[in-house]
Design a protein around this motif. Structure first.
Motif, PDB file in Angstrom:
ATOM      1  N   HIS A 168      61.594 -53.836  24.713  1.00 57.91           N
ATOM      2  CA  HIS A 168      60.395 -53.064  24.396  1.00 57.91           C
ATOM      3  C   HIS A 168      60.795 -51.766  23.694  1.00 57.91           C
ATOM      4  N   LEU A 169      59.875 -51.188  22.970  1.00 59.95           N
ATOM      5  CA  LEU A 169      60.088 -49.888  22.362  1.00 59.95           C
ATOM      6  C   LEU A 169      58.853 -49.023  22.533  1.00 59.95           C
ATOM      7  N   ILE A 170      59.035 -47.728  22.341  1.00 63.13           N
ATOM      8  CA  ILE A 170      57.935 -46.768  22.413  1.00 63.13           C
ATOM      9  C   ILE A 170      57.525 -46.403  20.998  1.00 63.13           C
ATOM     10  N   GLY A 171      56.239 -46.584  20.686  1.00 68.12           N
ATOM     11  CA  GLY A 171      55.737 -46.213  19.377  1.00 68.12           C
ATOM     12  C   GLY A 171      55.355 -44.747  19.309  1.00 68.12           C
ATOM     13  N   MET A 172      54.552 -44.315  20.267  1.00 66.21           N
ATOM     14  CA  MET A 172      54.085 -42.933  20.315  1.00 66.21           C
ATOM     15  C   MET A 172      53.334 -42.713  21.619  1.00 66.21           C
ATOM     16  N   MET A 173      52.960 -41.467  21.865  1.00 66.78           N
ATOM     17  CA  MET A 173      52.037 -41.132  22.942  1.00 66.78           C
ATOM     18  C   MET A 173      50.763 -40.623  22.301  1.00 66.78           C
ATOM     19  N   ILE A 174      49.651 -40.774  23.028  1.00 65.21           N
ATOM     20  CA  ILE A 174      48.385 -40.198  22.579  1.00 65.21           C
ATOM     21  C   ILE A 174      47.735 -39.484  23.750  1.00 65.21           C
ATOM     22  N   THR A 175      47.376 -38.217  23.540  1.00 65.97           N
ATOM     23  CA  THR A 175      46.580 -37.498  24.523  1.00 65.97           C
ATOM     24  C   THR A 175      45.109 -37.696  24.169  1.00 65.97           C
ATOM     25  N   LEU A 176      44.265 -37.648  25.193  1.00 68.66           N
ATOM     26  CA  LEU A 176      42.846 -37.963  25.024  1.00 68.66           C
ATOM     27  C   LEU A 176      42.030 -37.131  25.992  1.00 68.66           C
ATOM     28  N   GLY A 177      40.944 -36.537  25.498  1.00 66.65           N
ATOM     29  CA  GLY A 177      40.064 -35.794  26.388  1.00 66.65           C
ATOM     30  C   GLY A 177      39.199 -34.795  25.640  1.00 66.65           C
ATOM     31  N   PRO A 178      38.411 -34.025  26.373  1.00 69.50           N
ATOM     32  CA  PRO A 178      37.622 -32.954  25.753  1.00 69.50           C
ATOM     33  C   PRO A 178      38.525 -31.799  25.337  1.00 69.50           C
ATOM     34  N   ALA A 179      38.364 -31.345  24.109  1.00 71.48           N
ATOM     35  CA  ALA A 179      39.189 -30.247  23.594  1.00 71.48           C
ATOM     36  C   ALA A 179      38.780 -28.922  24.215  1.00 71.48           C
ATOM     37  N   ALA A 180      39.755 -28.032  24.395  1.00 76.07           N
ATOM     38  CA  ALA A 180      39.467 -26.664  24.822  1.00 76.07           C
ATOM     39  C   ALA A 180      39.124 -25.812  23.611  1.00 76.07           C
ATOM     40  N   ARG A 181      39.750 -26.139  22.492  1.00 74.94           N
ATOM     41  CA  ARG A 181      39.389 -25.483  21.238  1.00 74.94           C
ATOM     42  C   ARG A 181      39.706 -26.413  20.078  1.00 74.94           C
ATOM     43  N   ALA A 182      39.031 -26.182  18.989  1.00 76.17           N
ATOM     44  CA  ALA A 182      39.164 -27.062  17.831  1.00 76.17           C
ATOM     45  C   ALA A 182      40.548 -26.936  17.209  1.00 76.17           C
ATOM     46  N   ALA A 183      40.921 -27.963  16.481  1.00 80.45           N
ATOM     47  CA  ALA A 183      42.173 -27.921  15.734  1.00 80.45           C
ATOM     48  C   ALA A 183      42.059 -26.908  14.601  1.00 80.45           C
ATOM     49  N   ASN A 184      43.187 -26.449  14.115  1.00 75.52           N
ATOM     50  CA  ASN A 184      43.193 -25.572  12.953  1.00 75.52           C
ATOM     51  C   ASN A 184      42.654 -26.314  11.732  1.00 75.52           C
ATOM     52  N   PRO A 185      42.222 -25.590  10.720  1.00 81.18           N
ATOM     53  CA  PRO A 185      41.773 -26.268   9.492  1.00 81.18           C
ATOM     54  C   PRO A 185      42.890 -27.148   8.935  1.00 81.18           C
ATOM     55  N   ARG A 186      42.503 -28.184   8.207  1.00 79.20           N
ATOM     56  CA  ARG A 186      43.502 -29.078   7.616  1.00 79.20           C
ATOM     57  C   ARG A 186      44.451 -28.273   6.740  1.00 79.20           C
ATOM     58  N   ALA A 187      45.721 -28.548   6.892  1.00 78.66           N
ATOM     59  CA  ALA A 187      46.743 -27.716   6.261  1.00 78.66           C
ATOM     60  C   ALA A 187      46.831 -27.914   4.755  1.00 78.66           C
ATOM     61  N   GLY A 188      46.456 -29.071   4.274  1.00 80.21           N
ATOM     62  CA  GLY A 188      46.551 -29.329   2.836  1.00 80.21           C
ATOM     63  C   GLY A 188      46.564 -30.807   2.551  1.00 80.21           C
ATOM     64  N   GLN A 189      45.512 -31.299   1.945  1.00 74.44           N
ATOM     65  CA  GLN A 189      45.405 -32.716   1.621  1.00 74.44           C
ATOM     66  C   GLN A 189      45.793 -32.938   0.168  1.00 74.44           C
ATOM     67  N   LEU A 190      46.679 -33.898  -0.059  1.00 75.53           N
ATOM     68  CA  LEU A 190      47.041 -34.255  -1.421  1.00 75.53           C
ATOM     69  C   LEU A 190      45.877 -34.985  -2.074  1.00 75.53           C
ATOM     70  N   PRO A 191      45.680 -34.804  -3.366  1.00 77.20           N
ATOM     71  CA  PRO A 191      44.555 -35.458  -4.040  1.00 77.20           C
ATOM     72  C   PRO A 191      44.791 -36.956  -4.193  1.00 77.20           C
ATOM     73  N   LEU A 192      43.694 -37.709  -4.202  1.00 85.25           N
ATOM     74  CA  LEU A 192      43.769 -39.163  -4.308  1.00 85.25           C
ATOM     75  C   LEU A 192      44.517 -39.591  -5.566  1.00 85.25           C
ATOM     76  N   ASP A 193      44.303 -38.897  -6.687  1.00 86.26           N
ATOM     77  CA  ASP A 193      44.933 -39.337  -7.933  1.00 86.26           C
ATOM     78  C   ASP A 193      46.451 -39.155  -7.925  1.00 86.26           C
ATOM     79  N   GLU A 194      46.969 -38.393  -6.954  1.00 82.10           N
ATOM     80  CA  GLU A 194      48.419 -38.277  -6.814  1.00 82.10           C
ATOM     81  C   GLU A 194      48.990 -39.402  -5.955  1.00 82.10           C
TER      82      GLU A 194
END
Length: 200
Positions: free
Chosen positions: A167-193
């Protein structure tokens, strides 16, 4: 919540309400949606560890370099995969298909995976990724936040959860009600790139 709204609003949330909870009905709804995710040859080789023991959570937090969300989130799920699922009673993956289909698929499955350790690992990791996205979007659709995590000592975590051989570990995921929102998205590359047609 609309699917596209869930996609837009899903973020990797690091801070959770430590008093927050996920109802058992919601948790089961999310996980049953996850089980509908696709896998190669329908082998469904994901294995999920729901960590509810506070002491084990603390051990995992130490293996995850002290990240607070490991113990603060209402739920912690470890996405694992059985790289040898292709050989374990494979007829059950097509139990609801005609015998003729099974007669074709079983030899194909063995020919595809046998002796190909890297392929077995690659498929397991791909399946964990697909299942993870289903989990996160299903959670967001129900109003919960999540965070996929690869920031942990893999060997320590494997020891803590008694990860079986093969077996292997892929990742962990935390789940629940947030205490505060995530920061704004750091920077999305454009689709045409990122999108090309036919070839690079």
């Amino acid at each position: 919540m609309n699917l596209f709204t869930a996609i837009e609003q899903r973020r990797a949330v690091k801070h959770y309400d430590p008093e927050g909870s996920v109802s058992e009905a919601a948790f089961n709804q999310i996980m049953n949606a996850v089980l509908l995710s696709p896998t190669s040859y329908n082998i469904q080789h994901w294995r999920f560890i729901r960590v509810t023991d506070p002491e084990i959570r603390e051990q995992i937090q130490a293996a995850a370099w002290g990240q607070a969300q490991v113990t603060e989130a209402a739920e912690l799920i470890i996405l694992c995969a059985d790289t040898q699922a292709w050989r374990r009673d494979p007829q059950r993956y097509w139990a609801n298909t005609p015998a003729e289909t099974q007669a074709v698929m079983l030899p194909m499955l063995e020919a595809f995976y046998a002796g190909k350790d890297q392929l077995q690992r690659d498929e397991a990791m791909r399946s964990c990724g697909i299942a993870a996205q289903t989990l996160m979007l299903s959670a967001k659709a129900l109003g919960y936040d999540t965070c996929p995590m690869i920031g942990f000592d893999n060997e320590q975590l494997a020891e803590i959860i008694h990860l079986p051989e093969g077996h292997l570990i892929g990742m962990m995921i935390t789940l629940g009600p947030a205490a505060r929102a995530a920061n704004p998205r750091a920077g999305q590359l454009p689709l045409d790139e990122l999108l090309r047609e036919n070839r690079f």
